[in-house]
Design a protein around this motif. Structure first.
Motif, PDB file in Angstrom:
ATOM      1  N   ALA A   1       0.907  -1.104   0.091  1.00 49.66           N
ATOM      2  CA  ALA A   1       0.037   0.168  -0.002  1.00 49.66           C
ATOM      3  C   ALA A   1       0.997   1.320   0.090  1.00 49.66           C
ATOM      4  CB  ALA A   1      -0.976   0.170   1.169  1.00 49.66           C
ATOM      5  N   GLU A   2       1.921   1.302   0.753  1.00 45.46           N
ATOM      6  CA  GLU A   2       2.757   2.292   0.685  1.00 45.46           C
ATOM      7  C   GLU A   2       3.419   2.775  -0.469  1.00 45.46           C
ATOM      8  OE1 GLU A   2       5.474   1.164   4.013  1.00 45.46           O
ATOM      9  OE2 GLU A   2       4.104   1.921   5.790  1.00 45.46           O
ATOM     10  N   PHE A   3       3.897   1.615  -1.139  1.00 47.51           N
ATOM     11  CA  PHE A   3       4.466   1.675  -2.474  1.00 47.51           C
ATOM     12  C   PHE A   3       3.509   2.558  -3.487  1.00 47.51           C
ATOM     13  CE2 PHE A   3       4.891   0.147  -6.854  1.00 47.51           C
ATOM     14  CZ  PHE A   3       6.015   0.869  -7.155  1.00 47.51           C
ATOM     15  N   ILE A   4       2.308   1.771  -3.572  1.00 45.74           N
ATOM     16  CA  ILE A   4       1.587   2.477  -4.800  1.00 45.74           C
ATOM     17  C   ILE A   4       1.004   3.785  -4.299  1.00 45.74           C
ATOM     18  CG2 ILE A   4      -0.654   1.474  -3.896  1.00 45.74           C
ATOM     19  CD1 ILE A   4       0.547   1.370  -7.469  1.00 45.74           C
ATOM     20  N   GLN A   5       0.941   4.061  -3.089  1.00 42.80           N
ATOM     21  CA  GLN A   5       0.356   5.401  -2.766  1.00 42.80           C
ATOM     22  C   GLN A   5       1.519   6.371  -3.197  1.00 42.80           C
ATOM     23  OE1 GLN A   5      -1.024   5.442   1.233  1.00 42.80           O
ATOM     24  NE2 GLN A   5      -2.685   4.095   0.734  1.00 42.80           N
ATOM     25  N   GLN A   6       2.856   6.091  -2.834  1.00 42.73           N
ATOM     26  CA  GLN A   6       4.060   7.044  -3.114  1.00 42.73           C
ATOM     27  C   GLN A   6       4.339   6.768  -4.735  1.00 42.73           C
ATOM     28  OE1 GLN A   6       6.095   8.882  -0.937  1.00 42.73           O
ATOM     29  NE2 GLN A   6       6.445   9.494  -2.926  1.00 42.73           N
ATOM     30  N   ALA A   7       4.114   5.812  -5.330  1.00 43.14           N
ATOM     31  CA  ALA A   7       4.102   5.821  -6.857  1.00 43.14           C
ATOM     32  C   ALA A   7       3.207   6.758  -7.415  1.00 43.14           C
ATOM     33  CB  ALA A   7       4.032   4.304  -7.188  1.00 43.14           C
ATOM     34  N   LEU A   8       1.990   6.914  -7.007  1.00 44.57           N
ATOM     35  CA  LEU A   8       1.180   7.837  -7.730  1.00 44.57           C
ATOM     36  C   LEU A   8       1.438   9.275  -7.245  1.00 44.57           C
ATOM     37  CD1 LEU A   8      -1.492   7.998  -9.363  1.00 44.57           C
ATOM     38  CD2 LEU A   8      -2.932   8.165  -7.042  1.00 44.57           C
ATOM     39  N   LYS A   9       1.905   9.525  -6.336  1.00 46.18           N
ATOM     40  CA  LYS A   9       2.375  10.844  -6.023  1.00 46.18           C
ATOM     41  C   LYS A   9       3.531  11.103  -7.054  1.00 46.18           C
ATOM     42  CE  LYS A   9       1.372  10.813  -1.278  1.00 46.18           C
ATOM     43  NZ  LYS A   9       1.737  10.843   0.215  1.00 46.18           N
ATOM     44  N   TRP A  10       4.355  10.277  -7.101  1.00 47.29           N
ATOM     45  CA  TRP A  10       5.589  10.479  -8.122  1.00 47.29           C
ATOM     46  C   TRP A  10       4.995  10.617  -9.517  1.00 47.29           C
ATOM     47  CZ3 TRP A  10       9.083   5.783  -5.893  1.00 47.29           C
ATOM     48  CH2 TRP A  10       9.623   6.393  -4.759  1.00 47.29           C
ATOM     49  N   HIS A  11       3.994   9.687  -9.795  1.00 44.77           N
ATOM     50  CA  HIS A  11       3.441   9.809 -11.364  1.00 44.77           C
ATOM     51  C   HIS A  11       2.926  11.204 -11.543  1.00 44.77           C
ATOM     52  CE1 HIS A  11       2.128   8.071 -14.919  1.00 44.77           C
ATOM     53  NE2 HIS A  11       0.868   8.089 -14.798  1.00 44.77           N
ATOM     54  N   LYS A  12       2.160  11.723 -10.655  1.00 50.19           N
ATOM     55  CA  LYS A  12       1.474  12.978 -10.847  1.00 50.19           C
ATOM     56  C   LYS A  12       2.632  14.155 -10.718  1.00 50.19           C
ATOM     57  CE  LYS A  12      -2.896  11.976  -8.544  1.00 50.19           C
ATOM     58  NZ  LYS A  12      -3.885  12.241  -7.574  1.00 50.19           N
ATOM     59  N   GLU A  13       3.682  13.724 -10.378  1.00 45.98           N
ATOM     60  CA  GLU A  13       4.912  14.824 -10.374  1.00 45.98           C
ATOM     61  C   GLU A  13       5.640  14.776 -11.921  1.00 45.98           C
ATOM     62  OE1 GLU A  13       7.448  13.916  -7.085  1.00 45.98           O
ATOM     63  OE2 GLU A  13       5.972  14.998  -5.680  1.00 45.98           O
ATOM     64  N   GLY A  14       5.209  13.900 -12.551  1.00 43.17           N
ATOM     65  CA  GLY A  14       5.596  13.766 -14.026  1.00 43.17           C
ATOM     66  C   GLY A  14       6.456  12.478 -14.184  1.00 43.17           C
ATOM     67  N   MET A  15       6.594  11.514 -13.240  1.00 42.60           N
ATOM     68  CA  MET A  15       7.510  10.309 -13.440  1.00 42.60           C
ATOM     69  C   MET A  15       6.910   9.334 -14.372  1.00 42.60           C
ATOM     70  SD  MET A  15       9.308  10.149  -9.698  1.00 42.60           S
ATOM     71  CE  MET A  15      10.509   8.601 -10.341  1.00 42.60           C
ATOM     72  N   THR A  16       7.461   8.629 -15.257  1.00 46.86           N
ATOM     73  CA  THR A  16       6.984   7.462 -15.893  1.00 46.86           C
ATOM     74  C   THR A  16       6.859   6.276 -14.927  1.00 46.86           C
ATOM     75  OG1 THR A  16       9.023   6.741 -16.854  1.00 46.86           O
ATOM     76  CG2 THR A  16       7.792   8.495 -18.031  1.00 46.86           C
ATOM     77  N   PRO A  17       6.020   5.217 -15.464  1.00 50.66           N
ATOM     78  CA  PRO A  17       6.104   3.898 -14.741  1.00 50.66           C
ATOM     79  C   PRO A  17       7.725   3.520 -14.539  1.00 50.66           C
ATOM     80  CG  PRO A  17       4.452   4.040 -16.155  1.00 50.66           C
ATOM     81  CD  PRO A  17       5.116   5.221 -16.402  1.00 50.66           C
ATOM     82  N   LEU A  18       8.640   3.427 -15.692  1.00 47.39           N
ATOM     83  CA  LEU A  18       9.874   2.986 -15.669  1.00 47.39           C
ATOM     84  C   LEU A  18      10.682   3.977 -14.565  1.00 47.39           C
ATOM     85  CD1 LEU A  18      12.022   0.953 -16.509  1.00 47.39           C
ATOM     86  CD2 LEU A  18      12.387   2.609 -18.416  1.00 47.39           C
TER      87      LEU A  18
END
Length: 279
Positions: free
Chosen positions: A123-140
């Motif tokens: 849960a902690e990973f996917i929540q942090q991942a979405l924050k990074w994604h909204k900042e412009g980071m790609t999945p890779l």
């Protein structure tokens, strides 16, 4: 200052039990988060609705409770080779009590790397991942950033909670739960959408896939659950499989689960020595 405040709180709680969940008023009712258990819950709400109410203090819809029930079935494998089920089998084999066997199985499944404990990390990973994604980071980029924070050695298997399995590649439970999610009419939320993008990218670059924890935590985050709430709800998730293995071993002859003969044991200790005879 902190210890002083803690001491003051202890003094307020000294000698008394207080609760915001409910309790039994003898002769009146048993209350649970504002509901009368006998009048409002028994026969009217499902077990999983009541379980989630007990954890979150919120009554979930019957549809969401049905989703949880399906997700628990995914974790109820009656396979005594699984480590937690082995504990149930061993205690059943020595004719221990069902409570001891099931509790031992549940306890041995609790870890940050596997079992219910992995829910928090997923849960902690996917929540942090979405924050990074909204900042412009790609999945890779998200994957590489996460691997860097975990100090993964170059050339080794990526270790991201919610993605990868120690034995098999892929996870049949994800497909099963995706069918349940769609059949119950749930829309795909932003965390689950990103989880699938990360899954596709991992498969392409690292030959790894989303596992059950990755799917469940992404879905439940979209439903508004916190990592702590997920962990609490899933804390006993292996118990049905342990039940099956305990019962099978307990019905067998005593000691019938993985018995050892003397020749099965390789002794590497001190060589036998002659003992003085008693005069």
């Amino acid at each position: 200052m902190k210890s002083k405040m803690t001491n003051e709180l202890w003094q307020l709680k000294r000698g008394k039990i207080s609760t915001n969940r409910g309790g039994w008023r003898i002769g009146e009712a048993i209350y649970n988060c504002g509901y009368s258990m006998m009048d409002d819950l028994v026969g009217k709400k499902s077990f999983f609705q009541t379980l989630i109410l007990n954890v979150t203090r919120k009554m979930p819809s019957k549809v969401l409770a049905d989703w949880f029930e399906a997700s628990f079935i995914c974790l109820s494998r009656p396979d005594s080779r699984i480590w937690c089920n082995q504990n149930g089998s061993l205690i059943g084999s020595v004719k221990g009590s069902p409570v001891a066997g099931i509790a031992a199985g549940i306890l041995s499944a609790d870890s940050r790397m596997y079992g219910p404990g992995s829910i928090t990390g997923g849960a902690e990973f996917i929540q942090q991942a979405l924050k990074w994604h909204k900042e412009g980071m790609t999945p890779l980029e998200i994957i590489k950033k996460e691997l860097a924070t975990k100090h993964t050695k170059p050339g080794t298997k990526p270790v991201i909670v919610g993605y990868a399995r120690p034995i098999a590649t892929g996870d049949e439970r994800v497909e099963a739960m995706e069918k349940v999610t769609k059949s119950l009419g749930f829309a795909e939320g932003e965390h689950l959408k990103l989880a699938f993008k990360i899954h596709t990218t991992l498969a392409e670059h690292y030959q790894e896939n989303m596992n059950y924890v990755g799917y469940v935590t992404a879905f439940l985050t979209d439903q508004g659950f916190t990592p702590t709430e997920m962990y609490r709800i899933y804390s006993t998730w292996v118990h049905s499989g342990v039940h099956a293995c305990y019962a099978e071993a307990n019905d067998d002859i005593a000691g019938g689960f993985l018995p050892l003969a003397c020749e099965d044991i390789e002794y590497t200790g001190t060589k036998p020595r002659a003992l003085p005879k008693r005069e």
